[in-house]
Design a protein around this motif. Structure first.
Motif, PDB file in Angstrom:
ATOM      1  N   GLY A  76       0.782  -1.228   0.000  1.00 37.74           N
ATOM      2  CA  GLY A  76       0.000   0.000   0.000  1.00 37.74           C
ATOM      3  C   GLY A  76       0.810   1.271   0.000  1.00 37.74           C
ATOM      4  N   LEU A  77       2.048   1.234  -0.494  1.00 32.62           N
ATOM      5  CA  LEU A  77       2.862   2.443  -0.605  1.00 32.62           C
ATOM      6  C   LEU A  77       2.546   3.167  -1.911  1.00 32.62           C
ATOM      7  N   ARG A  78       3.066   4.363  -2.061  1.00 30.71           N
ATOM      8  CA  ARG A  78       2.911   5.105  -3.301  1.00 30.71           C
ATOM      9  C   ARG A  78       4.231   5.132  -4.058  1.00 30.71           C
TER      10      ARG A  78
ATOM     11  N   ASP B 292       5.332   7.811   1.156  1.00 31.90           N
ATOM     12  CA  ASP B 292       4.012   8.355   1.451  1.00 31.90           C
ATOM     13  C   ASP B 292       3.546   9.210   0.283  1.00 31.90           C
ATOM     14  N   GLU B 293       2.535  10.024   0.482  1.00 37.24           N
ATOM     15  CA  GLU B 293       1.944  10.786  -0.623  1.00 37.24           C
ATOM     16  C   GLU B 293       2.958  11.616  -1.388  1.00 37.24           C
TER      17      GLU B 293
ATOM     18  N   ASP C  98       1.237  10.811   8.573  1.00 34.45           N
ATOM     19  CA  ASP C  98       0.043  10.416   7.822  1.00 34.45           C
ATOM     20  C   ASP C  98       0.393   9.342   6.800  1.00 34.45           C
ATOM     21  N   PRO C  99      -0.486   8.351   6.613  1.00 32.36           N
ATOM     22  CA  PRO C  99      -0.232   7.306   5.609  1.00 32.36           C
ATOM     23  C   PRO C  99      -0.656   7.761   4.225  1.00 32.36           C
TER      24      PRO C  99
ATOM     25  N   GLU D   2      -4.870   4.233  -8.682  1.00 33.73           N
ATOM     26  CA  GLU D   2      -4.873   4.827  -7.363  1.00 33.73           C
ATOM     27  C   GLU D   2      -3.535   5.493  -7.021  1.00 33.73           C
ATOM     28  N   ASN D   3      -2.474   5.162  -7.747  1.00 35.38           N
ATOM     29  CA  ASN D   3      -1.185   5.811  -7.490  1.00 35.38           C
ATOM     30  C   ASN D   3      -1.251   7.295  -7.817  1.00 35.38           C
TER      31      ASN D   3
END
Length: 321
Positions: free
Chosen positions: A30-32, A52-53, A139-140, A315-316
Protein backbone atom coordinates in the motif's frame (compact mmCIF):
# COMPACT_ATOMS: atom_id res chain seq x y z
CA UNK A 1 30.39 15.63 17.22
CA UNK A 2 28.94 18.83 15.66
CA UNK A 3 26.60 17.07 13.22
CA UNK A 4 23.62 14.92 14.16
CA UNK A 5 21.20 13.32 11.75
CA UNK A 6 17.50 13.61 12.55
CA UNK A 7 16.84 10.08 11.27
CA UNK A 8 16.58 7.84 8.25
CA UNK A 9 16.15 9.41 4.82
CA UNK A 10 15.70 6.27 2.70
CA UNK A 11 16.83 2.70 2.17
CA UNK A 12 17.82 1.50 -1.31
CA UNK A 13 17.70 -2.19 -2.26
CA UNK A 14 18.26 -4.38 -5.31
CA UNK A 15 15.17 -5.96 -6.85
CA UNK A 16 14.30 -8.38 -9.62
CA UNK A 17 11.44 -7.98 -12.08
CA UNK A 18 10.31 -4.30 -12.02
CA UNK A 19 6.60 -5.01 -12.54
CA UNK A 20 6.56 -7.60 -9.75
CA UNK A 21 8.31 -5.06 -7.55
CA UNK A 22 5.68 -2.40 -8.32
CA UNK A 23 2.78 -4.79 -7.74
CA UNK A 24 4.09 -5.88 -4.35
CA UNK A 25 4.93 -2.48 -2.91
CA UNK A 26 1.87 -0.66 -4.28
CA UNK A 27 -0.81 -3.33 -3.95
CA UNK A 28 0.38 -5.56 -1.11
CA UNK A 29 2.10 -2.97 1.10
CA UNK A 30 0.00 0.00 0.00
CA UNK A 31 2.86 2.44 -0.60
CA UNK A 32 2.91 5.11 -3.30
CA UNK A 33 5.34 5.13 -6.22
CA UNK A 34 6.54 8.72 -5.91
CA UNK A 35 9.22 8.69 -8.60
CA UNK A 36 9.94 6.60 -11.66
CA UNK A 37 13.43 7.39 -12.84
CA UNK A 38 16.66 5.53 -13.64
CA UNK A 39 19.79 4.63 -11.77
CA UNK A 40 21.87 7.72 -12.49
CA UNK A 41 25.07 5.64 -12.31
CA UNK A 42 23.69 2.84 -14.50
CA UNK A 43 20.73 4.28 -16.47
CA UNK A 44 19.87 1.00 -18.14
CA UNK A 45 17.73 0.13 -15.11
CA UNK A 46 14.97 1.88 -13.22
CA UNK A 47 15.26 3.60 -9.87
CA UNK A 48 11.85 3.30 -8.22
CA UNK A 49 10.98 5.31 -5.09
CA UNK A 50 8.15 4.21 -2.76
CA UNK A 51 6.87 6.26 0.16
CA UNK A 52 4.01 8.35 1.45
CA UNK A 53 1.94 10.79 -0.62
CA UNK A 54 4.83 13.16 -1.34
CA UNK A 55 7.81 10.93 -0.63
CA UNK A 56 8.93 12.72 2.52
CA UNK A 57 12.35 11.78 3.91
CA UNK A 58 11.98 8.93 6.35
CA UNK A 59 9.20 7.19 4.41
CA UNK A 60 11.21 5.98 1.42
CA UNK A 61 12.25 2.52 0.27
CA UNK A 62 13.81 2.62 -3.20
CA UNK A 63 14.89 -0.04 -5.68
CA UNK A 64 17.22 -0.72 -8.54
CA UNK A 65 15.24 -3.56 -10.17
CA UNK A 66 16.88 -5.83 -12.78
CA UNK A 67 14.62 -8.44 -14.36
CA UNK A 68 17.34 -11.11 -14.50
CA UNK A 69 19.36 -10.07 -11.47
CA UNK A 70 21.02 -12.94 -9.57
CA UNK A 71 20.03 -13.47 -5.97
CA UNK A 72 22.17 -11.91 -3.29
CA UNK A 73 23.28 -13.36 0.00
CA UNK A 74 22.17 -11.84 3.28
CA UNK A 75 25.00 -11.62 5.79
CA UNK A 76 27.43 -9.41 7.63
CA UNK A 77 28.47 -6.08 6.20
CA UNK A 78 24.90 -5.28 5.16
CA UNK A 79 21.66 -3.77 6.29
CA UNK A 80 19.78 -7.03 6.63
CA UNK A 81 16.27 -5.97 7.69
CA UNK A 82 14.25 -2.90 6.72
CA UNK A 83 11.35 -2.19 9.05
CA UNK A 84 8.24 -0.07 8.43
CA UNK A 85 6.15 1.63 11.09
CA UNK A 86 2.45 0.72 11.45
CA UNK A 87 -0.22 1.65 14.02
CA UNK A 88 -0.09 -0.11 17.37
CA UNK A 89 -3.10 -2.38 16.87
CA UNK A 90 -2.45 -3.27 13.23
CA UNK A 91 -0.01 -6.18 13.41
CA UNK A 92 -2.79 -8.79 13.46
CA UNK A 93 -4.47 -7.22 10.45
CA UNK A 94 -1.18 -7.19 8.58
CA UNK A 95 -0.44 -10.82 9.33
CA UNK A 96 -3.81 -11.84 7.89
CA UNK A 97 -3.44 -9.50 4.91
CA UNK A 98 0.05 -10.70 4.00
CA UNK A 99 -0.83 -14.38 4.33
CA UNK A 100 -3.96 -13.85 2.21
CA UNK A 101 -1.66 -12.29 -0.40
CA UNK A 102 0.55 -15.39 -0.41
CA UNK A 103 3.32 -13.88 1.72
CA UNK A 104 4.82 -16.13 4.39
CA UNK A 105 5.21 -14.34 7.72
CA UNK A 106 7.07 -15.06 10.91
CA UNK A 107 5.59 -15.23 14.37
CA UNK A 108 4.68 -11.89 15.95
CA UNK A 109 7.46 -10.97 18.36
CA UNK A 110 8.18 -8.13 20.74
CA UNK A 111 11.36 -6.10 20.92
CA UNK A 112 11.95 -3.08 23.16
CA UNK A 113 8.20 -2.95 23.84
CA UNK A 114 7.29 -2.95 20.14
CA UNK A 115 5.34 -5.68 18.32
CA UNK A 116 7.28 -6.95 15.27
CA UNK A 117 6.12 -8.99 12.27
CA UNK A 118 8.76 -10.25 9.83
CA UNK A 119 8.37 -11.31 6.20
CA UNK A 120 10.14 -11.11 2.82
CA UNK A 121 9.33 -9.44 -0.47
CA UNK A 122 9.18 -11.51 -3.72
CA UNK A 123 12.97 -11.24 -4.17
CA UNK A 124 13.75 -12.32 -0.60
CA UNK A 125 14.41 -8.88 0.89
CA UNK A 126 13.97 -9.11 4.66
CA UNK A 127 11.25 -6.74 5.85
CA UNK A 128 9.42 -6.12 9.11
CA UNK A 129 6.41 -4.20 10.36
CA UNK A 130 6.80 -2.60 13.78
CA UNK A 131 4.10 -1.10 16.00
CA UNK A 132 5.52 1.53 18.33
CA UNK A 133 3.53 1.75 21.61
CA UNK A 134 3.48 5.57 21.50
CA UNK A 135 2.19 5.53 17.93
CA UNK A 136 3.47 7.32 14.84
CA UNK A 137 2.00 10.75 13.96
CA UNK A 138 2.94 10.59 10.28
CA UNK A 139 0.04 10.42 7.82
CA UNK A 140 -0.23 7.31 5.61
CA UNK A 141 -0.71 7.21 1.86
CA UNK A 142 -4.48 6.92 1.34
CA UNK A 143 -5.29 4.15 -1.15
CA UNK A 144 -7.79 1.32 -1.57
CA UNK A 145 -5.29 -1.50 -1.09
CA UNK A 146 -4.61 -0.96 2.63
CA UNK A 147 -7.08 0.80 4.97
CA UNK A 148 -5.70 4.06 6.38
CA UNK A 149 -6.11 2.87 9.97
CA UNK A 150 -3.60 0.07 9.30
CA UNK A 151 -1.40 1.68 6.65
CA UNK A 152 2.37 2.07 6.78
CA UNK A 153 3.47 5.43 8.21
CA UNK A 154 7.06 5.33 6.97
CA UNK A 155 10.33 3.67 7.83
CA UNK A 156 10.74 2.47 11.39
CA UNK A 157 14.34 1.25 11.48
CA UNK A 158 17.07 -0.74 9.81
CA UNK A 159 19.18 -3.59 11.16
CA UNK A 160 22.89 -3.69 10.33
CA UNK A 161 24.56 -7.10 10.64
CA UNK A 162 28.24 -7.03 11.58
CA UNK A 163 30.87 -9.46 12.80
CA UNK A 164 31.80 -7.08 15.68
CA UNK A 165 30.07 -3.98 16.94
CA UNK A 166 32.68 -1.60 18.36
CA UNK A 167 33.86 0.18 15.19
CA UNK A 168 30.35 0.30 13.74
CA UNK A 169 29.04 1.77 17.00
CA UNK A 170 31.76 4.40 16.82
CA UNK A 171 30.71 5.45 13.33
CA UNK A 172 27.04 5.65 14.31
CA UNK A 173 27.73 7.76 17.39
CA UNK A 174 30.68 9.88 16.28
CA UNK A 175 29.98 10.01 12.54
CA UNK A 176 26.19 10.33 12.50
CA UNK A 177 25.52 11.67 15.98
CA UNK A 178 23.30 8.78 17.09
CA UNK A 179 22.94 7.85 20.73
CA UNK A 180 23.17 4.38 22.27
CA UNK A 181 19.71 3.36 23.51
CA UNK A 182 19.57 -0.32 24.47
CA UNK A 183 21.29 -3.72 24.43
CA UNK A 184 19.53 -7.07 24.12
CA UNK A 185 21.96 -9.97 23.82
CA UNK A 186 23.80 -9.51 20.53
CA UNK A 187 21.53 -6.64 19.40
CA UNK A 188 22.47 -3.02 20.09
CA UNK A 189 20.06 -0.14 19.44
CA UNK A 190 21.08 3.39 18.44
CA UNK A 191 18.73 6.31 17.88
CA UNK A 192 18.68 9.80 16.43
CA UNK A 193 17.35 12.35 18.89
CA UNK A 194 14.67 10.80 21.08
CA UNK A 195 14.40 7.76 18.80
CA UNK A 196 11.17 6.14 17.72
CA UNK A 197 9.90 5.36 14.21
CA UNK A 198 12.22 6.59 11.47
CA UNK A 199 15.08 7.34 13.84
CA UNK A 200 16.35 3.91 14.89
CA UNK A 201 19.07 1.50 13.83
CA UNK A 202 19.82 -1.88 15.36
CA UNK A 203 23.27 -3.43 15.14
CA UNK A 204 23.13 -7.22 15.15
CA UNK A 205 26.44 -8.94 15.94
CA UNK A 206 26.69 -12.29 14.13
CA UNK A 207 30.38 -13.25 13.84
CA UNK A 208 29.48 -16.74 12.62
CA UNK A 209 27.41 -15.48 9.67
CA UNK A 210 28.83 -15.36 6.13
CA UNK A 211 29.64 -12.06 4.50
CA UNK A 212 26.74 -10.60 2.59
CA UNK A 213 26.65 -10.34 -1.20
CA UNK A 214 24.75 -7.38 -2.64
CA UNK A 215 22.40 -8.49 -5.43
CA UNK A 216 18.63 -9.08 -5.74
CA UNK A 217 16.92 -9.33 -2.38
CA UNK A 218 19.49 -7.32 -0.43
CA UNK A 219 19.97 -3.71 0.65
CA UNK A 220 22.39 -1.61 -1.36
CA UNK A 221 22.72 1.30 1.07
CA UNK A 222 21.09 3.17 3.95
CA UNK A 223 20.66 6.95 3.76
CA UNK A 224 20.49 9.35 6.72
CA UNK A 225 19.06 12.85 6.73
CA UNK A 226 20.87 16.19 6.47
CA UNK A 227 18.71 19.33 6.58
CA UNK A 228 20.44 21.20 3.74
CA UNK A 229 23.41 21.29 1.38
CA UNK A 230 25.57 23.57 3.54
CA UNK A 231 25.27 21.19 6.48
CA UNK A 232 26.02 18.23 4.23
CA UNK A 233 29.16 19.88 2.81
CA UNK A 234 30.46 20.71 6.28
CA UNK A 235 29.58 17.20 7.47
CA UNK A 236 31.57 15.75 4.58
CA UNK A 237 34.65 17.74 5.60
CA UNK A 238 34.22 16.59 9.20
CA UNK A 239 34.11 12.94 8.12
CA UNK A 240 37.18 13.36 5.91
CA UNK A 241 39.05 14.96 8.82
CA UNK A 242 38.30 11.78 10.79
CA UNK A 243 39.89 9.64 8.07
CA UNK A 244 36.65 8.43 6.49
CA UNK A 245 36.70 7.86 2.73
CA UNK A 246 33.76 9.94 1.45
CA UNK A 247 32.58 10.51 -2.12
CA UNK A 248 32.14 13.91 -3.67
CA UNK A 249 28.69 15.48 -3.35
CA UNK A 250 26.45 13.90 -5.98
CA UNK A 251 23.36 15.45 -7.55
CA UNK A 252 20.50 12.95 -7.26
CA UNK A 253 18.00 15.51 -8.64
CA UNK A 254 15.63 15.16 -5.66
CA UNK A 255 18.37 15.44 -3.02
CA UNK A 256 22.16 15.68 -2.81
CA UNK A 257 24.20 12.73 -1.55
CA UNK A 258 27.52 11.67 -0.14
CA UNK A 259 28.48 8.02 0.42
CA UNK A 260 30.89 6.18 2.70
CA UNK A 261 31.19 2.78 4.36
CA UNK A 262 30.93 2.19 8.07
CA UNK A 263 33.70 -0.09 9.41
CA UNK A 264 31.44 -3.16 9.41
CA UNK A 265 30.99 -2.87 5.64
CA UNK A 266 27.53 -1.31 5.12
CA UNK A 267 27.36 1.49 2.57
CA UNK A 268 25.89 4.63 4.15
CA UNK A 269 24.65 7.85 2.60
CA UNK A 270 23.91 11.31 3.93
CA UNK A 271 21.13 12.85 1.83
CA UNK A 272 19.60 16.31 1.96
CA UNK A 273 15.91 16.78 2.75
CA UNK A 274 15.45 19.10 -0.23
CA UNK A 275 14.50 19.76 -2.98
CA UNK A 276 12.05 16.80 -2.93
CA UNK A 277 10.06 14.91 -5.53
CA UNK A 278 7.64 17.56 -6.77
CA UNK A 279 10.29 19.64 -8.53
CA UNK A 280 9.62 18.00 -11.91
CA UNK A 281 5.99 16.80 -11.73
CA UNK A 282 2.84 17.75 -9.79
CA UNK A 283 2.07 16.06 -6.49
CA UNK A 284 -0.99 14.26 -7.90
CA UNK A 285 1.06 12.81 -10.77
CA UNK A 286 4.13 11.60 -8.87
CA UNK A 287 5.60 8.39 -10.28
CA UNK A 288 3.36 8.39 -13.34
CA UNK A 289 5.96 9.20 -16.02
CA UNK A 290 9.63 8.40 -16.51
CA UNK A 291 11.64 11.34 -15.19
CA UNK A 292 15.24 11.90 -16.21
CA UNK A 293 17.85 14.38 -15.01
CA UNK A 294 18.92 16.99 -17.59
CA UNK A 295 22.15 15.16 -18.44
CA UNK A 296 20.22 12.02 -19.45
CA UNK A 297 17.43 13.72 -21.44
CA UNK A 298 19.35 13.33 -24.73
CA UNK A 299 19.16 9.55 -24.18
CA UNK A 300 15.42 9.46 -23.41
CA UNK A 301 14.31 7.72 -26.60
CA UNK A 302 16.90 4.97 -26.20
CA UNK A 303 16.16 4.50 -22.50
CA UNK A 304 12.39 4.33 -23.00
CA UNK A 305 12.90 1.69 -25.68
CA UNK A 306 15.17 -0.35 -23.38
CA UNK A 307 13.36 -0.18 -20.05
CA UNK A 308 10.44 -2.58 -19.52
CA UNK A 309 6.99 -0.98 -19.48
CA UNK A 310 5.36 -0.57 -16.08
CA UNK A 311 1.63 -0.78 -15.30
CA UNK A 312 0.58 1.32 -12.31
CA UNK A 313 -2.79 1.10 -10.58
CA UNK A 314 -4.77 4.29 -11.13
CA UNK A 315 -4.87 4.83 -7.36
CA UNK A 316 -1.18 5.81 -7.49
CA UNK A 317 -2.32 9.07 -9.12
CA UNK A 318 -5.58 10.41 -7.63
CA UNK A 319 -6.22 12.62 -10.66
CA UNK A 320 -6.65 9.43 -12.69
CA UNK A 321 -8.57 7.33 -10.14
Amino acid sequence: MPFRTSGLHHVTAIGGDPQRNVDFYLRTLGLRLVKTTVNFDDPGTYHLYYGDESGKPGTLLTFFPWRDAPSGRIGTGQATTTAFSVPQNSIGWWKQHLEASGVETGRVGNREGEDVLTFRDPDGLQLALVAHPQGDPRDPWDNRFVPAEHAIRGLHSVTLSVSREDATAGMLTEGLGLGFAAEDGNRFRFVAGDGGPGATVDVLVTPEAPSGLVAAGTVHHVAWRAPDEDTQAAWREELISRGVGVTSIMDRQYFRSIYFREPGGTLLEIATDQPGFSIDEPLLELGRALKLPPWLEPDRQQLEATLPKLRLPSENNPVLA
